[in-house]
Design an enzyme around this catalytic site. Sequence first.
Site, mmCIF file in Angstrom:
data_model
loop_
_atom_site.group_PDB
_atom_site.id
_atom_site.type_symbol
_atom_site.label_atom_id
_atom_site.label_comp_id
_atom_site.label_asym_id
_atom_site.label_seq_id
_atom_site.Cartn_x
_atom_site.Cartn_y
_atom_site.Cartn_z
ATOM 1 N N HIS A 1 -22.565 -0.047 32.184
ATOM 2 C CA HIS A 1 -21.933 0.991 31.206
ATOM 3 C C HIS A 1 -21.191 1.811 31.989
ATOM 4 O O HIS A 1 -20.473 2.645 31.430
ATOM 5 C CB HIS A 1 -23.087 1.555 30.492
ATOM 6 N N HIS B 1 -27.372 -11.074 30.302
ATOM 7 C CA HIS B 1 -28.175 -11.235 29.362
ATOM 8 C C HIS B 1 -29.285 -12.100 29.971
ATOM 9 O O HIS B 1 -30.086 -12.508 29.041
ATOM 10 C CB HIS B 1 -27.709 -11.558 27.855
#
EC number: 1.11.1.21
Length: 749
Positions: free
Chosen positions: A108, A270
């Site tokens: 992020h 993920h």
Amino acid sequence: MFKRTIPLFAAFTLAISPSVFPNYAYAQEDKPKTNQYWWPKMLDLSPLRQPNATSNPMGEQFNYAEEFNSLDLNAVIEDLKKLMTTSQDWWPADYGNYGPLFIRMSWHAAGTYRIYDGRGGANGGFQRFAPQNSWPDNANLDKARRLLWPIKQKYGRKISWADLLVLAGNVAMESMGFKTIGFAGGREDAWEAININWGPEGKWLESKRQDKDGKLEKPLAATVMGLIYVNPEGPNGVPDPLAAAEKIRETFGRMAMNDEETVALIAGGHAFGKTHGAASGKYLGPAPEAAGIEEQGFGWKNSYGSGKGKDTITSGLEGAWTVTPTHWSHNYLQNLFNFNWVKTKSPGGAIQWVPENSNASSMVPDAFDPSKRHAPVMLTTDLALKFDPVYSKIAKRFLDNPKEFDDAFARAWFKLIHRDMGPRSRYLGSLVPKEIMIWQDPVPPVDYKLVDANDIANLKGKILNSGLSTSELVKTAWASASTFRGTDMRGGANGARIRLSPQKDWPANDPQELAKVLKTLESIQNNFNNAQADGKKISLADLIVLGGNAAIEQAAKQAGYDIIVPFMPGRTDATQGMTDVKSFEVLEPKADGFRNYFDKSNNMSPPEMLVEKASLLKLSVPQMTVLVGGMRVLNANTGQNQYGVFTDKPGTLNNDFFVNLLSMSTEWKKSSETEGIYEGYDRKTGKLKWKATSVDLIFGANSELRAVAEAYATDDAKEKFIQDFVNAWVKVMTADRFDIKAANTNINS
């Protein structure tokens, strides 16, 4: 004005659900009113005044590269590895491992990068400041950064927050069994938030940034205000994997990732961690910037249960993708294709997917209770990799070829966390991979003897006697160097890519004229190089800049000033094979006020685009002003248009632009023939004297710019104008020379 960015997708352990923040925040309107409030059309010059050097507590002499190079990087890595598995009571680690949290933090931090203006990315460590520190998609990353504080405190100035935020995620992957391809330091910290156009919305998690065709407005990359990429539940919360794939492709593309890199990043990211949605977002308090002072920079205080651990609420989604959330595996792709997925809702009310097969309900371990098991989950955006035909083909290939997947993810991850750093020459540390990648915009090394002062003087003479005009030489040097973007350190004169596709064909560069100039300069280059017996060479990249310098020296001499424009050789010439054409297309100037060029496809005004260009070049208000004034009298407009050439001696470097612009002998009117053009008439005779664009007239109309223009229009400013113009010119010419410091101009009048 545009500043930094956000692309978006629910990356890693946090995928954000708009439904979890039903009343998150509105833009406030009860603050003291600024000039911009009273006069909305007033030109905003603030982009040229940030960051403020006085905000930096380290001082102007601080050399971060020297500090980082003295750092024991291996010791930092060992401390990070220990931190990963040292769970803290105030924020317990999922599965006893903070690794996935740090990966999300790093992602992020870097994933805000966007290609159209180079803003965003990890450089500066802006995740520490508003608005990023309080974006819904960054919920609970305040805890990740606070976990890192003891390490930052220990090593101090030797490692920036910007580098540490990225290194932590890289080390997390290594500690959980994935082999990365390396890490480069060199990201310097910012010390204040900067204003960036993150989108037009006035409310978090809204999306009002598409054009009439449904495409994101440039330069934006995120699809929703406050998210990093896209809505993980699907566009506008509609659980449609194919529609989600379209948004993913658009936003990851604007993050400089192709389809293969996109699949690798999602599937690889993920493989770790879980999402958090133990309950509704109604239990969450305000974000850090709105929290009480007693919270000391923490936000999203959770009143549900213990407010942490098993009761954590972050995105509203809940669950892990794999059976090994803290160890690298290929289970994400295995689960994606081996199960049929059915829609459900998380405890927090967010739409997600679980296997249709009930036998899968006990596959995944609980993050805190070893007696509990769960089904794996997928998000709508995960299913996009299964149902989009292009993504699916890539994902299946990765599933069948695990080593290829490992390599693809390692490369995509390295690109993600380094894309905003610019050329490889800026990389620091012992973990920099030796491989040179095309997205790093490589240039050849200097493997020859550089020219000396006598050679430079000789070459300048040959250039000035070549038949090329001052205008042509200045325009070519400017076109080459002004591609530089201080946001992601791309572009610039090094490499001489102005002679390659796509730059040689850009309309702003006057392709036919450019080809003529380059042919002449190449002839001078070849003749010089072929005549040397000691291996001495001059690159075309250097010769282009030298030509502009020589023209300026000649133009100043015509004004009565003998000057030497500082020149440092050392640029080299890239090849077409070193140049990713598509990647360089985003550097094309659709407006360049310094050359009075404006493509009407722009959604901003010419003066606004001038400020944007100056901001990307890291220019101040005076530097922008003096460069425009100088470029006009040097007759350096695209297409040889005469707009703003307020002088009867074009090609002479003087302050005529400012003197004539500010003269009350001229009355300005909008042209009745050409939109966007203004005509200046003699107040006494009514005779047409000048024509101008709004970029020219803004220096007389805007009160702040007029103040600077007046400083250059006074009778005693002639020498200062030349001095300042040359200093600003050299700044642009050397903007991409990270190996030197720009010299000061030496003027002898």
